[in-house]
Design an enzyme around this catalytic site. Structure first.
Site, PDB file in Angstrom:
ATOM      1  CB  SER A 238      40.668  10.440  24.959  1.00  0.00           C
ATOM      2  OG  SER A 238      41.441   9.477  24.257  1.00  0.00           O
ATOM      3  CG  ASP A 473      49.408  11.218  23.424  1.00  0.00           C
ATOM      4  OD1 ASP A 473      49.061  10.486  22.475  1.00  0.00           O
ATOM      5  OD2 ASP A 473      48.610  11.925  24.057  1.00  0.00           O
ATOM      6  CG  HIS A 476      45.319  11.795  22.771  1.00  0.00           C
ATOM      7  ND1 HIS A 476      45.933  10.757  23.462  1.00  0.00           N
ATOM      8  CD2 HIS A 476      43.996  11.624  22.960  1.00  0.00           C
ATOM      9  CE1 HIS A 476      45.015   9.996  24.039  1.00  0.00           C
ATOM     10  NE2 HIS A 476      43.827  10.503  23.743  1.00  0.00           N
TER      11      HIS A 476
END
Length: 504
Positions: A238, A473, A476
């Site tokens: 990802s 998060d 990312h």
């Protein structure tokens, strides 16, 4: 009597004919010599005031102008005489001696092979020309020292592919970001920090500046021309999808009609799907993403009476057939190797029919990359495809891991500390070692250290809406943001070499 008269005239006639012939010969030689002298160039004349290039800059006379792909010189000529000297200056040449005469031809047929990346530098219109394999006329000797200094600066300030772009600093650039979440419709929820309520947008304004290299700013139009008629394919986890979405958004800046950019099957970008192919119709190119967490095959194996998840580190990912035929491939794997099961390595890694009871994660990572490298060498044509492998991107969890209360929302600016070699991830060393043994050339896109300075650029609490609001998060990256700079480096490598140089 008549006979005698006729006989006496013969010597006189012979004398007249001979005289006329000699006179005409002398006159012809005089006219011919005069013609030759007038039409032939002087080989021993004084200094030639030869103008190489007419250039009228509007700025100061000390300005430096770079003319790309210019043909300003032909074959070198040698002339006799004490006051005649002809020199050829290259980018790394010492400038010595006098140059009072430098006649040359500008006929393209006399130039030879032209370098695609040759730079010709014109200093302030003073007829000082430098370039690759160009004959040079120096109009004013006092400028020689400044030219030498300029050459030395060019040596020190590299703009070549072999410089280390991973060393540098982050600087504020008011022209950033290059796009917004309003101008780019391809940012999914997890990376759309502004759309999720983040109001402090300073993280968007930072641009990476290498300390030893001059790299070009990202130019969407030029990038689209580089990939015209080609397939640009991202393969990985990802984090690579993060970079892929960044590339889509950057390229939209060079598109005249946004309606001519679309997903081939009409799919909307979501976390649940792992295969996308966006077409840029006007450029007949595609920018694709294929999910592959490990680059090798995720499978199941029977252990006793149970079937359990395993990782086939000796078998390439089952979706690898989609990677074939790409013109540019960008790979990564690292993020998922930090999960509990992969780190523990108990009854998880499989080779053939054997599931290892325990295998060290670094050794498993090395064997997986070896499987990937073998597949690349066997299935990818280096004359068609340029291959990149991006290094691991750092996470910035503080006070725990992603599932144990780790956070990064307090970070608002890049950090200033200098990272040492001990901070360099072991996975990157394994990647570099693997690449060095491959037959196909692979460019290592090293973004680890430059990204390590940026704990402020993660989504943190402004990422995907989750059931547990306490989960942040810090792996990312917000878009626009840090991945835009990864793609600037990718653009730099791509435009620095022509297709014929893909194979080193």
């Amino acid at each position: 009597m008549e006979k005698q008269r006729s006989f006496s005239l013969k010597p006189i006639r012979f004398f007249l004919v001979t005289s006329v012939t000699i006179s005409f010969s002398v006159i012809f030689l005089i006219f011919f010599s005069t013609w030759v002298i007038k039409t032939s160039p002087s080989l021993y004349g004084g200094p030639h005031n030869l103008t190489v290039q007419t250039f009228n800059p509007t700025s100061s006379s000390s300005s430096e102008y770079v003319l790309k792909n210019s043909i300003l010189a032909g074959r070198r000529r040698h002339f006799g005489g004490d006051n005649s000297s002809s020199q050829i200056f290259t980018a790394d040449a010492e400038i010595t001696g006098n140059s009072t005469s430098s006649p040359f031809s500008t006929d393209k047929s006399s130039v030879g092979d032209e370098s695609e990346d040759s730079d010709v530098i014109v200093k302030g219109g003073n007829n000082i020309v430098l370039g690759n394999n160009s004959t040079t006329s120096v109009g004013k000797p006092e400028y020689i020292s400044s030219i030498t200094n300029d050459l030395e600066k060019k040596k020190k300030k590299k703009s070549k592919v072999d410089c280390d772009v991973s060393k540098g600093k982050w600087i504020i650039d008011e022209s950033y970001p290059l796009y917004t979440n309003m101008s780019c419709p391809f940012i999914d929820e997890g990376f759309n920090c502004v759309g999720n309520g983040r109001f402090n947008n300073d993280y968007m304004k930072w641009r990476w500046l290498p300390q030893d290299c001059e790299i070009p700013r990202f130019n969407a139009t030029k990038m689209l021309e580089l990939i015209r008629g080609k397939r640009l394919v991202f393969v990985g986890d990802s984090i690579n999808r993060n970079q892929w979405e960044s590339m889509l958004c950057l390229l939209m800046g060079g598109v005249k009609d946004p309606k001519k950019v679309y997903e081939a099957r009409g799919r909307k970008i979501t976390k649940e799907r792992g295969t996308y192919s966006f077409k840029f119709e006007d450029y007949r190119c595609t920018v694709e993403y294929y999910v592959s967490h490990f680059l090798v095959h995720e499978s199941k194996a029977r252990i006793g009476k149970k079937r359990t998840q395993s990782l086939r580190i000796d078998t390439i990912d089952k979706g690898s057939s989609r990677w074939r035929g790409a013109d540019i491939l960008v790979f990564n794997t690292a993020h998922w190797w930090n999960h509990h099961k992969t780190k523990a390595g108990i009854n998880y890694y499989q080779e053939g029919d054997q599931v290892h009871p325990k295998l060290d994660v670094t050794e498993a990572f090395r064997r997986s990359l070896s499987t990937w490298a073998s597949w690349i060498d066997k299935n990818i044509n280096p004359r068609k495809t340029r291959i990149f492998f991006r290094s691991s991107a750092p996470s910035h969890f503080s006070g725990g891991l992603w599932n144990t209360g780790g956070h990064c929302k307090e970070a608002f600016r890049p950090i200033n500390e200098t990272f040492t070699s001990t901070d360099y991830p072991e996975k990157n060393l394994v990647i570099e070692e693997t690449i060095s043994k491959m037959r196909n050339p692979v460019t290592f896109l090293n973004i680890t250290r430059l990204s390590d300075y940026r704990p402020d650029a993660h989504p943190s609490i402004y990422g995907r809406k989750t059931i547990n609001p306490g989960v942040q998060d810090c792996s990312h990256w917000c878009l626009p943001g840090v991945p835009d700079n990864w793609n600037q480096l990718l653009y730099y490598y791509l435009q620095s070499r022509t297709k014929s140089n893909f194979v080193d």
